[in-house]
Design an enzyme around this catalytic site. Structure first.
Site, mmCIF file in Angstrom:
data_model
loop_
_atom_site.group_PDB
_atom_site.id
_atom_site.type_symbol
_atom_site.label_atom_id
_atom_site.label_comp_id
_atom_site.label_asym_id
_atom_site.label_seq_id
_atom_site.Cartn_x
_atom_site.Cartn_y
_atom_site.Cartn_z
ATOM 1 N N ASP A 1 40.037 40.969 8.005
ATOM 2 C CA ASP A 1 39.378 39.695 7.512
ATOM 3 C C ASP A 1 38.740 39.488 6.525
ATOM 4 O OD1 ASP A 1 39.441 37.297 9.804
ATOM 5 O OD2 ASP A 1 37.862 38.817 10.730
ATOM 6 N N GLU B 1 39.465 31.869 8.418
ATOM 7 C CA GLU B 1 39.191 30.838 9.508
ATOM 8 C C GLU B 1 39.145 29.734 8.521
ATOM 9 O OE1 GLU B 1 35.811 31.990 11.473
ATOM 10 O OE2 GLU B 1 36.950 34.308 12.123
ATOM 11 N N LYS C 1 43.772 37.777 6.678
ATOM 12 C CA LYS C 1 42.751 36.447 7.786
ATOM 13 C C LYS C 1 41.625 35.796 7.030
ATOM 14 C CE LYS C 1 41.228 37.432 12.540
ATOM 15 N NZ LYS C 1 40.040 36.695 12.419
ATOM 16 N N GLU D 1 42.898 31.767 18.632
ATOM 17 C CA GLU D 1 41.099 32.377 19.681
ATOM 18 C C GLU D 1 40.811 30.858 20.270
ATOM 19 O OE1 GLU D 1 38.458 34.294 17.724
ATOM 20 O OE2 GLU D 1 37.267 34.717 19.832
ATOM 21 N N ASP E 1 36.035 40.900 11.332
ATOM 22 C CA ASP E 1 34.760 40.757 11.129
ATOM 23 C C ASP E 1 33.893 41.268 12.413
ATOM 24 O OD1 ASP E 1 35.124 38.561 12.095
ATOM 25 O OD2 ASP E 1 34.310 37.294 10.360
ATOM 26 N N SER E 2 34.543 41.096 14.153
ATOM 27 C CA SER E 2 33.932 41.372 15.080
ATOM 28 C C SER E 2 32.974 42.951 14.866
ATOM 29 C CB SER E 2 34.683 41.560 15.981
ATOM 30 O OG SER E 2 36.253 42.359 15.858
HETATM 31 O O1 KIV Z 1 36.984 39.535 13.939
HETATM 32 C C1 KIV Z 1 37.539 40.157 14.973
HETATM 33 O O2 KIV Z 1 38.305 40.355 16.219
HETATM 34 C C2 KIV Z 1 38.886 38.262 15.032
HETATM 35 C C3 KIV Z 1 39.221 38.914 16.762
HETATM 36 C C4 KIV Z 1 38.411 38.014 17.533
HETATM 37 C C5 KIV Z 1 40.571 37.967 16.742
HETATM 38 O O3 KIV Z 1 39.140 37.659 14.142
#
Ligand code: KIV
Length: 266
Positions: free
Chosen positions: A82, A112, A110, A179, A43-44
């Site tokens: 994510d 969090e 993924k 992280e 989600d970056s």
């Molecule tokens: O969203 C993302 O790119 C991440 C990485 C920083 C691990 O979660």
């Protein structure tokens, strides 16, 4: 093709593995050619693709769109994607949204958080959906942390993080991602769990290493985190090409020459 079994074998054999974020087909193809082991549709993308200040505005539809673009193009890597902010706040949401993302081509979801995710992890595992649990600095909680800060620095928070990792693995998590935590803590977590651990800003002792693709290509703006290395302009990337940068990252992770001490937090 890399699967979870491959990563588990790599952990047993002490073979490190590479992971890069990716959001579109052409970069995904170059990562395939460079033999990058795992890809994360992170989600970056909210920050590096969409121009937001945080990952919070990213939607499930955004992740589905980018996952499909990547999965069509890369047949080598294990694909993680994510679940974005608040899309797994309830068990029903977690199931419905994981289904969409898995059907778009992800192999692992993924999420969090910490041990509060155990129910979701177990339910998804029982429904055929492996999870990667992201611990430490979890950017979806930036408003709780009050900024993007290194986590697990006190004895209490380090112990809590180890307990969280053990709990989510016991609940069925297939991968742990750490992280921005001190390198010694990341090493302790990696030794404490029997699933692959991926690190970013977590030192050299995790089983795998992930970087945001834009960061490792030097496509950045403003302050650059200490764990980032620009592989595109590295002199060992003789072709100075994007594919060369992916390949150099992959090889550096496998050989243990990235990350170095200067990239870690203590
Ligand atoms: O969203 C993302 O790119 C991440 C990485 C920083 C691990 O979660």
């Amino acid at each position: 093709m890399i699967t979870l079994s491959t990563l588990n074998k790599y952990k047993k054999d002490g073979r490190k593995f590479s992971c890069l974020t990716c959001y579109d087909a052409m970069f995904a193809k170059m990562m395939e050619n460079a033999e990058v082991d795992t890809i994360l549709i992170g989600d970056s993308l909210g920050m590096v693709v969409q121009g937001h200040d945080s990952t919070l505005p990213v939607s499930v539809d955004d992740i589905v769109y980018h996952t499909a673009n990547v999965a069509r193009s890369n047949k080598h890597a294990l694909i993680l994607a994510d679940l974005p902010f608040m899309s797994y706040a309830t068990l029903d949401d977690a199931i419905a949204n994981s289904r969409k993302v898995m059907q778009a081509g992800a192999h692992v979801i993924k999420i969090e958080g910490g041990s509060e995710l155990c129910d979701i992890v177990t339910t998804l595992a029982n429904a055929g959906t492996p999870t990667c649990v992201h611990l430490g600095l979890t950017p979806q909680s930036v408003n709780v942390f009050g900024g993007y800060k290194v986590q697990g620095k006190s004895d209490d928070s380090a112990a809590q993080l180890i307990n969280d990792a053990k709990a989510v693995v016991k609940a069925g998590a297939a991968i742990v991602l750490l992280e921005c935590v001190p390198a010694a803590l990341a090493k302790a977590v990696t030794e404490a769990v029997d699933v692959p651990v991926i690190g970013i800003g977590a030192g050299a002792d995790t089983d795998g290493q992930v970087l945001v693709m834009h960061d490792m290509l030097g496509v950045t703006h403003g302050r650059v985190a200490r764990f980032v290395h620009d592989f595109l302009s590295d002199e060992d990337n003789e072709a100075r090409s994007v594919q060369g940068a992916f390949s150099l990252f992959h090889q550096s992770v496998i050989k243990g020459s990235y990350p170095k001490e200067e990239h870690q937090f203590n």
